[in-house]
Design a protein around this motif. Sequence first.
Motif, short mmCIF file in Angstrom:
data_model
loop_
_atom_site.label_atom_id
_atom_site.label_comp_id
_atom_site.label_asym_id
_atom_site.label_seq_id
_atom_site.Cartn_x
_atom_site.Cartn_y
_atom_site.Cartn_z
N LYS A 49 0.81 -1.23 0.00
CA LYS A 49 0.00 0.00 0.00
C LYS A 49 0.84 1.28 0.00
O LYS A 49 0.34 2.35 -0.29
CB LYS A 49 -0.89 0.04 1.26
N ARG A 51 1.93 2.27 2.85
CA ARG A 51 1.28 2.87 4.03
C ARG A 51 2.32 3.21 5.09
O ARG A 51 3.20 2.40 5.38
CB ARG A 51 0.30 1.84 4.61
N SER A 136 -7.80 -0.79 4.24
CA SER A 136 -8.46 -0.75 2.93
C SER A 136 -7.45 -1.10 1.83
O SER A 136 -6.25 -0.85 1.97
CB SER A 136 -9.05 0.63 2.71
N ASN A 138 -6.46 -0.01 -1.01
CA ASN A 138 -6.05 1.01 -1.98
C ASN A 138 -4.59 1.38 -1.74
O ASN A 138 -4.04 1.08 -0.68
CB ASN A 138 -6.90 2.26 -1.78
N SER A 144 -10.66 4.74 -1.03
CA SER A 144 -10.81 3.32 -0.72
C SER A 144 -11.56 2.61 -1.85
O SER A 144 -12.46 3.18 -2.46
CB SER A 144 -11.57 3.14 0.59
N HIS A 222 -6.01 11.90 2.67
CA HIS A 222 -6.56 10.56 2.56
C HIS A 222 -7.68 10.56 1.55
O HIS A 222 -8.23 11.61 1.26
CB HIS A 222 -7.17 10.25 3.93
MG MG Z 1 -7.68 3.17 4.42
#
Ligand code: MG
Length: 341
Positions: A49, A51, A136, A138, A144, A222
Amino acid sequence: MQTTITNSVKIAADFIKSGEVAAFPTETVYGIGANAYDEKAVRKIFKAKGRPADNPLIVHITRKKDISVLAKEITPSAKKIIKEFFPGPVTVILKKNEIVPGVVTAGLDTIAIRMPASKIARELIKLSGVPIAAPSANLSGSPSPTNFIHVLRDMRNKIPCVLIGPAAKFGLESTVIDCTGKYPVILRPGSVTLEQIKRLDKNAVYQKRTGKVKSPGQKYKHYAPKARVKIVKRETSNVKRETSNVKRETSNVKREMSNVKRETSNVKRVKEAYIGLTRKFARDFEVAKICKTIEEYAKNLFSFFRECDELGIKTIYCEKVPEKGIGAAIMNRLGKARGKK
Ligand code: MG
Ligand code: AMP
């Protein structure tokens, strides 16, 4: 990396069991999951991701008895919420047990737990035989995914398995509720509303982000499309319409000048889109989504963002709604999508 795209829950569960990640449908949005007890597997989610490591994941379960394995204490405020809303689009935050690796909770001493209602998600957790840590599905920062096409667009060749299923029923991420204190505190609004939680505990509150961030995910830009997001009130939508009428007239004049010029002006024309509840505002936009209800607005928001990006839309005008009920969740996502921290 080759991605296996399958509708077999068993195949997806085999990936999870072997320490891999798999994307899967839920009723909120699609998730990307790994065995919550396997640190190495969970790291793969963050990598795929992009992330930030300080943004913790939600651990998904199918049996209520697993809550006491993952969490130290089920507080009275958590008990009420679990009884009423599990399974469903609600996540509770509790003090974590040592069994959960720190990578899942981004080093916090608390854990986010959800029991999805989606049949496929539940079957996947059951066949995997472990709780599944999943954010999520994405790329970090983008909207998302609410159907498997969105997942494939972001995750194809980045993860080994995508389990396909129906489009998300709600289209918004779960309501995240901190239950570590005396009364429930909503950290991220969702389809289950403050008003519903207040019926269980009148002291429940929605804590909008202040100085200290309790839910780390809330500090990032986001849910954002590539297009610019503008939040418009009903009155400003009128102003916008007038401006766009003027623009249209100017472009009409241009159009008559020559074919060549017409083509150029079409290419140059700024592409704009609208999503909201008011039909008359949609008139002046090339691309528009008119939603009949606030639930439909919530459900369609992320897929509309993605559709606009596909079409090369530059600006998306999103109608402002009152911050009550699901309106609070819509305004939270719009604020983040616009880049307001
Ligand atoms: Mg998320
Ligand atoms: P996602 O599933 O991608 O929507 O991300 C999970 C959300 O849950 C993020 O907004 C996290 O900040 C939030 N979350 C996960 N664990 C915790 C926790 N222990 N405390 C507060 N928020 C959490």
